[in-house]
Write an enzyme that holds these catalytic residues in place. Structure first.
Site, short mmCIF file in Angstrom:
data_model
loop_
_atom_site.label_atom_id
_atom_site.label_comp_id
_atom_site.label_asym_id
_atom_site.label_seq_id
_atom_site.Cartn_x
_atom_site.Cartn_y
_atom_site.Cartn_z
N GLU A 42 0.82 -1.21 0.00
CA GLU A 42 0.00 0.00 0.00
C GLU A 42 0.85 1.26 0.00
O GLU A 42 0.54 2.24 -0.68
CB GLU A 42 -0.94 0.00 1.21
CG GLU A 42 -2.08 -0.99 1.13
CD GLU A 42 -3.02 -0.70 -0.02
OE1 GLU A 42 -3.30 0.48 -0.29
OE2 GLU A 42 -3.46 -1.67 -0.69
N CYS A 198 -12.35 2.92 -14.75
CA CYS A 198 -12.69 4.34 -14.57
C CYS A 198 -11.41 5.18 -14.64
O CYS A 198 -11.03 5.86 -13.68
CB CYS A 198 -13.40 4.53 -13.23
SG CYS A 198 -14.30 6.09 -13.11
N CYS A 205 -16.12 2.60 -20.03
CA CYS A 205 -17.42 2.49 -19.35
C CYS A 205 -18.15 1.18 -19.68
O CYS A 205 -18.94 0.68 -18.86
CB CYS A 205 -18.30 3.68 -19.70
SG CYS A 205 -17.62 5.27 -19.15
N CYS A 208 -17.54 -1.37 -17.03
CA CYS A 208 -17.74 -0.94 -15.65
C CYS A 208 -19.06 -1.47 -15.10
O CYS A 208 -20.11 -1.32 -15.72
CB CYS A 208 -17.71 0.58 -15.56
SG CYS A 208 -18.00 1.20 -13.88
#
Length: 417
Positions: A42, A198, A205, A208
């Site tokens: 992370e 995105c 799209c 998505c």
């Protein structure tokens, strides 16, 4: 925000279902509940793409397989493995955080995201990701990718950088948290959506899972969200960086513990130049080391600045006898000089333009074995605390690449080897 209640009811289900079918499942740091490995990934992934992070992560985990080995390492070792990844404050915080976890938490990662967020270098979103992936905690993340997804799905006409807008984003992210759903799948799904569908430019799209509830798509204004940040012109700062070499070795010095490239190894530099020199640099069209510089007077002027600035520093304790000898040699009036490159890099608050002055010194006077014996070998230094006591090193260029050095300096040395 139109029909918020109905949108929220479908949001988590769609994200989790899509992640299980089409999300990413084979990243180097996935398929583990080890909070240490999740934490390292992370931190590395902050402002850095997966493809760039992967080899760094694998090398880092091989060298430091757990929080104890990282806490026991020297900062130089950590920076050396981080070298080239950029945003080096992350590496310093990573090292400091490991020490804190070992010394304060007995080597165990806290499970509560609020406690995690108080550790060095771990903010609210990173803490939530660690808590969700490692401990199944119900905690909201809000990195850049997630912020973009939320801005588009809910058509948020907000400046994503303002503190007031951030509160709105966080409140929305919290309200969307699923009650009885696999938190790792939901958290990873949000990350995957922003990273693979995105996209900032030309979002895909059609792939998505949120396309039927996305208000930006329905209005045909996907790329209008998030609202673009106001562009600002970064002020310029001009340094002089000096590459001292005998054709085989290069002098490296440690940067101060605070500020740009803190505690890293770099070429010696002077962080202020006269306006007359800056003007000459600005007017230069020189682009590469192979292109000869047309103004023969400028390298001489730069060298004079170098001589005036550094002659007072040579005898300080921070320089070893060998490095002091190198500096003395670089100050001689008749050394060979070359200027054919401006090193440039943008930072948060300014853009750095640093002309590179190459100073070629004779190898023979510096080849005395007694003098070289005073300079610890790199192999010894990187595997002991000794390097942390050094402020200067006279090294072969391939050895210098083993140090924690800024990416821009690394590229110079790689191109020269």
């Amino acid at each position: 925000m139109k029909h918020l209640d109905s949108l929220q009811s479908d949001f988590a289900f769609k994200v989790v279902h899509w992640q299980r079918l089409a999300g990413r499942h084979k990243l180097a740091w996935q398929n583990t509940r080890d909070p240490y490995r999740i934490w390292v990934s992370e931190i590395m992934l902050q402002q850095t793409q997966v493809a760039t992070v992967t080899p760094y992560y694998e090398r880092f985990i091989k060298r430091f397989p757990d929080v104890h080995s990282l806490a026991q390492a020297s900062l130089d070792e950590v920076l050396a493995l981080w070298s080239g990844l950029g945003y080096y404050r992350r590496a310093k915080f990573l090292h400091a955080c490991a020490k804190t976890i070992v010394e304060t938490h007995e080597g165990r990662f806290p499970q509560d995201e609020k406690v995690l967020a108080e550790l060095p270098g771990i903010g609210r979103s990173t803490a939530a990701a660690i808590a969700a992936f490692a401990f199944q905690r119900r905690a909201a993340i809000l990195d850049g990718n997630v912020k973009r997804v939320l801005a588009r799905v809910f058509a948020l006409e907000l400046d994503p950088q303002s503190s007031k807008s951030l509160r709105v984003f966080w409140d929305l992210a919290e309200s969307l948290l699923p009650q009885d759903v696999d938190m790792p799948a939901y958290t990873q799904g949000l990350m995957d959506l922003g990273a693979t569908c995105c996209l900032q430019r030309k979002p895909i799209c059609t792939q998505c899972p949120l396309q039927d509830i996305c208000q930006a798509k329905q209005a045909g204004k996907q790329e209008a969200y998030p609202l673009a940040k106001a562009k600002k012109t970064l002020p310029l700062r001009h340094w002089l960086m000096v590459w001292i070499s005998d054709g085989e070795r290069v002098l490296m010095v440690r940067r101060p513990g605070q500020g740009i490239w803190a505690s890293m190894w770099s070429l010696p530099s002077i962080e202020a130049l006269p306006d007359t020199v800056v003007k000459s640099i600005t007017e230069s069209n020189s682009k590469s080391l192979s292109a000869p510089f047309h103004n023969k007077e400028l390298p001489v002027a730069m060298h004079q600045i170098w001589r005036d600035r550094y002659h007072v520093s040579i005898n300080q304790e921070t320089f070893s006898a060998q490095s002091a000898a190198v500096l003395h040699a670089s100050l001689k009036p008749k050394v060979k000089l070359e200027y054919a490159l401006n090193l440039e890099q943008s930072f948060t608050h300014f853009r750095l333009v640093a002309p590179l002055l190459r100073v070629f010194i004779e190898r023979e006077p510096l080849s005395n074995k007694a003098d070289r014996a005073k300079e610890p070998s790199l192999a010894y230094a990187l595997n002991s605390a000794a390097i942390g006591q050094q402020q200067s090193l006279w090294l072969r260029m391939d050895e210098a690449l083993e140090l924690g050095i800024p990416r821009a300096i690394r590229k110079l040395l790689e191109d020269a080897t």
